[in-house]
Design an enzyme around this catalytic site. Sequence first.
Site, mmCIF file in Angstrom:
data_model
loop_
_atom_site.group_PDB
_atom_site.id
_atom_site.type_symbol
_atom_site.label_atom_id
_atom_site.label_comp_id
_atom_site.label_asym_id
_atom_site.label_seq_id
_atom_site.Cartn_x
_atom_site.Cartn_y
_atom_site.Cartn_z
ATOM 1 N N GLU A 88 0.872 -1.090 -0.016
ATOM 2 C CA GLU A 88 -0.127 0.099 0.044
ATOM 3 C C GLU A 88 0.757 1.132 -0.257
ATOM 4 O O GLU A 88 1.814 1.320 0.782
ATOM 5 C CB GLU A 88 -0.900 0.093 1.253
ATOM 6 C CG GLU A 88 -1.721 1.232 1.349
ATOM 7 C CD GLU A 88 -2.742 1.058 2.367
ATOM 8 O OE1 GLU A 88 -3.151 -0.021 2.832
ATOM 9 O OE2 GLU A 88 -3.611 2.212 2.486
ATOM 10 N N GLY A 112 -10.903 0.462 5.276
ATOM 11 C CA GLY A 112 -10.248 1.018 6.177
ATOM 12 C C GLY A 112 -10.599 -0.037 7.314
ATOM 13 O O GLY A 112 -11.849 -0.518 7.340
ATOM 14 N N GLU A 266 -5.395 -3.490 16.106
ATOM 15 C CA GLU A 266 -5.155 -4.420 14.880
ATOM 16 C C GLU A 266 -3.921 -3.610 14.084
ATOM 17 O O GLU A 266 -4.097 -2.596 13.638
ATOM 18 C CB GLU A 266 -6.515 -4.053 13.913
ATOM 19 C CG GLU A 266 -6.388 -5.065 12.832
ATOM 20 C CD GLU A 266 -6.325 -6.269 13.097
ATOM 21 O OE1 GLU A 266 -6.449 -6.773 14.239
ATOM 22 O OE2 GLU A 266 -6.048 -7.087 12.061
ATOM 23 N N GLU A 295 3.776 -8.930 9.705
ATOM 24 C CA GLU A 295 3.758 -8.094 10.878
ATOM 25 C C GLU A 295 4.458 -8.331 11.938
ATOM 26 O O GLU A 295 5.212 -7.677 12.627
ATOM 27 C CB GLU A 295 2.301 -7.622 11.060
ATOM 28 C CG GLU A 295 1.439 -7.152 9.858
ATOM 29 C CD GLU A 295 0.054 -7.192 9.624
ATOM 30 O OE1 GLU A 295 -0.520 -6.798 8.667
ATOM 31 O OE2 GLU A 295 -0.603 -7.806 10.620
ATOM 32 N N THR A 343 -2.630 -16.556 9.838
ATOM 33 C CA THR A 343 -1.720 -16.793 8.656
ATOM 34 C C THR A 343 -2.733 -17.507 7.810
ATOM 35 O O THR A 343 -3.953 -18.047 8.167
ATOM 36 C CB THR A 343 -0.530 -17.277 8.994
ATOM 37 O OG1 THR A 343 0.169 -17.309 7.702
ATOM 38 C CG2 THR A 343 -0.586 -18.831 9.574
ATOM 39 N N VAL A 429 -11.299 -20.867 1.336
ATOM 40 C CA VAL A 429 -12.145 -20.962 0.231
ATOM 41 C C VAL A 429 -10.953 -21.011 -0.821
ATOM 42 O O VAL A 429 -10.115 -20.085 -1.249
ATOM 43 C CB VAL A 429 -12.700 -19.472 0.095
ATOM 44 C CG1 VAL A 429 -13.490 -19.358 -1.130
ATOM 45 C CG2 VAL A 429 -13.529 -19.482 1.218
ATOM 46 N N GLY A 439 -8.254 -9.763 6.848
ATOM 47 C CA GLY A 439 -7.626 -9.765 8.478
ATOM 48 C C GLY A 439 -8.535 -9.176 9.338
ATOM 49 O O GLY A 439 -8.628 -9.529 10.477
ATOM 50 N N ASP A 440 -9.199 -7.925 8.870
ATOM 51 C CA ASP A 440 -9.924 -7.090 9.906
ATOM 52 C C ASP A 440 -11.219 -7.996 10.281
ATOM 53 O O ASP A 440 -11.665 -7.944 11.479
ATOM 54 C CB ASP A 440 -10.422 -5.854 9.185
ATOM 55 C CG ASP A 440 -9.486 -5.178 8.511
ATOM 56 O OD1 ASP A 440 -8.216 -5.153 8.947
ATOM 57 O OD2 ASP A 440 -9.550 -4.488 7.388
HETATM 58 P P1 8BR Z 1 0.836 -10.972 2.743
HETATM 59 O O1 8BR Z 1 0.171 -10.664 1.300
HETATM 60 O O2 8BR Z 1 1.185 -12.267 2.967
HETATM 61 O O3 8BR Z 1 -0.200 -10.338 3.853
HETATM 62 O O4 8BR Z 1 2.198 -10.268 2.740
HETATM 63 C C1 8BR Z 1 2.410 -9.008 1.782
HETATM 64 C C2 8BR Z 1 2.990 -8.061 2.976
HETATM 65 O O5 8BR Z 1 3.677 -7.089 2.138
HETATM 66 C C3 8BR Z 1 1.903 -7.295 3.466
HETATM 67 O O6 8BR Z 1 1.440 -7.906 4.780
HETATM 68 C C4 8BR Z 1 2.847 -6.136 4.005
HETATM 69 O O7 8BR Z 1 3.534 -6.718 5.029
HETATM 70 C C5 8BR Z 1 3.692 -6.051 2.831
HETATM 71 N N1 8BR Z 1 3.874 -4.657 2.548
HETATM 72 C C6 8BR Z 1 2.727 -3.781 2.591
HETATM 73 BR BR1 8BR Z 1 1.021 -3.809 3.091
HETATM 74 N N2 8BR Z 1 3.172 -2.313 2.231
HETATM 75 C C7 8BR Z 1 4.350 -2.566 1.814
HETATM 76 C C8 8BR Z 1 5.521 -1.631 1.476
HETATM 77 N N3 8BR Z 1 5.128 -0.363 1.167
HETATM 78 N N4 8BR Z 1 6.627 -2.171 1.304
HETATM 79 C C9 8BR Z 1 7.172 -3.375 1.574
HETATM 80 N N5 8BR Z 1 5.980 -4.255 1.790
HETATM 81 C C10 8BR Z 1 4.776 -4.062 1.908
HETATM 82 P P1 8BR Z 2 -3.884 -10.191 6.059
HETATM 83 O O1 8BR Z 2 -4.384 -9.419 5.198
HETATM 84 O O2 8BR Z 2 -3.886 -9.397 7.558
HETATM 85 O O3 8BR Z 2 -2.711 -10.955 5.957
HETATM 86 O O4 8BR Z 2 -5.276 -11.130 6.479
HETATM 87 C C1 8BR Z 2 -5.253 -12.074 5.623
HETATM 88 C C2 8BR Z 2 -5.726 -13.511 6.278
HETATM 89 O O5 8BR Z 2 -6.990 -13.893 5.307
HETATM 90 C C3 8BR Z 2 -4.935 -14.551 6.251
HETATM 91 O O6 8BR Z 2 -3.775 -14.672 7.265
HETATM 92 C C4 8BR Z 2 -5.821 -15.580 5.798
HETATM 93 O O7 8BR Z 2 -5.914 -16.316 7.433
HETATM 94 C C5 8BR Z 2 -6.951 -15.344 5.479
HETATM 95 N N1 8BR Z 2 -7.160 -15.904 4.174
HETATM 96 C C6 8BR Z 2 -6.745 -15.481 2.948
HETATM 97 BR BR1 8BR Z 2 -5.312 -14.144 2.664
HETATM 98 N N2 8BR Z 2 -7.072 -16.025 1.803
HETATM 99 C C7 8BR Z 2 -8.172 -16.917 2.442
HETATM 100 C C8 8BR Z 2 -9.075 -17.863 1.857
HETATM 101 N N3 8BR Z 2 -8.943 -18.142 0.335
HETATM 102 N N4 8BR Z 2 -10.112 -18.323 2.526
HETATM 103 C C9 8BR Z 2 -10.144 -18.113 4.051
HETATM 104 N N5 8BR Z 2 -9.088 -17.217 4.622
HETATM 105 C C10 8BR Z 2 -8.351 -16.626 3.786
HETATM 106 C C1 GLC Z 3 -5.942 -0.673 4.650
HETATM 107 C C2 GLC Z 3 -6.365 0.255 3.546
HETATM 108 C C3 GLC Z 3 -7.739 0.074 3.294
HETATM 109 C C4 GLC Z 3 -8.225 -1.516 3.323
HETATM 110 C C5 GLC Z 3 -7.958 -1.931 4.725
HETATM 111 C C6 GLC Z 3 -8.163 -3.410 4.890
HETATM 112 O O1 GLC Z 3 -6.530 0.016 5.937
HETATM 113 O O2 GLC Z 3 -5.944 1.439 3.728
HETATM 114 O O3 GLC Z 3 -8.027 0.483 2.016
HETATM 115 O O4 GLC Z 3 -9.587 -1.525 3.311
HETATM 116 O O5 GLC Z 3 -6.518 -2.141 4.936
HETATM 117 O O6 GLC Z 3 -7.828 -4.148 5.650
#
Ligand code: 8BR
Ligand code: 8BR
Ligand code: GLC
Length: 457
Positions: A88, A112, A266, A295, A343, A429, A439-440
């Site tokens: 992002e 958000g 969060e 994270e 995860t 899924v 994640g939220d």
């Molecule tokens: P996941 O898709 O498995 O969550 O891991 C991808 C990760 O890329 C995100 O969780 C985040 O840690 C990282 N990321 C984000 Br969001 N913004 C980033 C940035 N500006 N530079 C490098 N990594 C980033």
């Molecule tokens: P973050 O964006 O904070 O990494 O949260 C993403 C979370 O969504 C992952 O840790 C995983 O548990 C869940 N997830 C993802 Br990504 N893909 C999924 C899927 N296809 N079905 C269920 N959970 C999922």
């Molecule tokens: C961050 C992004 C927002 C998105 C959210 C989802 O807050 O800025 O656009 O909806 O992540 O987790």
Amino acid sequence: MHMWERLYASAFEKVKANIGNVRGVLLAYNTNIDAIKYLRKDDLETRIERAGKEETLRYSDELPEKITSVPQLLGSILWSVKRGKASELFVESCSTRFYMKRWGWDELRMGGQVGIMANLLGGVYGVPVIVHVPQLSRLQAGLFKEGPIYVPGVEDGKLRLVHPGDFKGDEESCIHYIYEFPRGFRIFDFESPRENRFIGSADDYNATLFIRDEFRERFDEIASKVDLAIMSGLQALTRENYREPFETIRGHLEVLNEKNIPAHLEFAFTPDETVRNEILKLLPEFWSVGLNEVELASIMEVMGEKGLAEKLLAKDPVDPIAVTEAMLRLAKETGVRRIHFHTYGYYLALTDYRGEFVRDALLFAALAAASKAKLGDVPSINEVVQAMGVPVNEKVKPVEGTLAEEYGMRGGIAEVDNYQLAFVPTKIVAKPKSTVGIGDTISSSAFVGEFALEVSF
Ligand code: 8BR
Ligand code: 8BR
Ligand code: GLC
């Protein structure tokens, strides 16, 4: 029936029956509009050729700090596609914002952490929520679901809570452009190893954690109406601008702690190391924190645990022993009472208190997550039940085995160093509609679900 299926079914029933016990949840600070675009290969290739392929490809090797041009935007999208990683960045230039607007979107969605959690907790679970919306445009207001969702306003010196749809006024729209791609998305010679998204945020409020006057001046009164608080939105701050918002947040946490209101942070990926360090210093004021492997690794790095950080990112599924060690380090260093790790495939919660309700809340959260992944939104509690049909992830069998061997875990619960460790394998899924906001959904369902079960004991 399979043990986990049985536990899933009973956890869902218990949380559903008790979620109404929660009197109110305060959600602060980041709410925005997500304009979601599902990327198409031909369209993206043409745009890259037009913007200049050579320059664009340079940014796909190394992300810029922020986006000030179209090649930077397209290159950053490629950075995410190539790695299958989320990212992002703030979009500073007006001409690039205009380019994104004309490129368009397939869907407008609530965005958000706060906005997403508000619609889920208030709109789906029926739990009253008070939300911080930095800018409430008509477009933003229209994305809130019906239900007990409130924004505070001050009229004749009195605090009034209204549904965002009844808010008088039309402020700016904070739009985050979300470029989503599926696993196997091909462009030039690249192929994405997994589904994910790149976010370009055209937003001058959330990025600097703008806090509304009502929340500065009436926080005490607002807080007295809730049982729980969830905070987020600190992730885009930088070493230049974090000081002022952090002071306000510290004040808010003092009020919450005085009133014995558990607050959950969060966590979201925070690129600035100074800010990450400051968040670590703020953690002792929180009851609970939620995070994923990237994270957690980024926190281990600023804590000087480079070896653990590397271990967390080395395997798929993530090594649960490394996760547990990292969580123990974090809990002991900060005194935070609950750490919820999620995860792909499983969740863990480390708590300084005990009970099956911690695990049951995680199971409920996994159902909500599967529903969000499948549909892009959780439309109703009935859809959460539907997720029961999604199979439990078989790939995490070895994870469960390792936890049983190392910590004597049974039925997803173990005792580790005077903490309880709860584990659940999640439902995955196969073809998710989108990835943003899962994640939220997980963290808020588990935190509020846990509290609902706990107070019913
Ligand atoms: P996941 O898709 O498995 O969550 O891991 C991808 C990760 O890329 C995100 O969780 C985040 O840690 C990282 N990321 C984000 Br969001 N913004 C980033 C940035 N500006 N530079 C490098 N990594 C980033
Ligand atoms: P973050 O964006 O904070 O990494 O949260 C993403 C979370 O969504 C992952 O840790 C995983 O548990 C869940 N997830 C993802 Br990504 N893909 C999924 C899927 N296809 N079905 C269920 N959970 C999922
Ligand atoms: C961050 C992004 C927002 C998105 C959210 C989802 O807050 O800025 O656009 O909806 O992540 O987790």
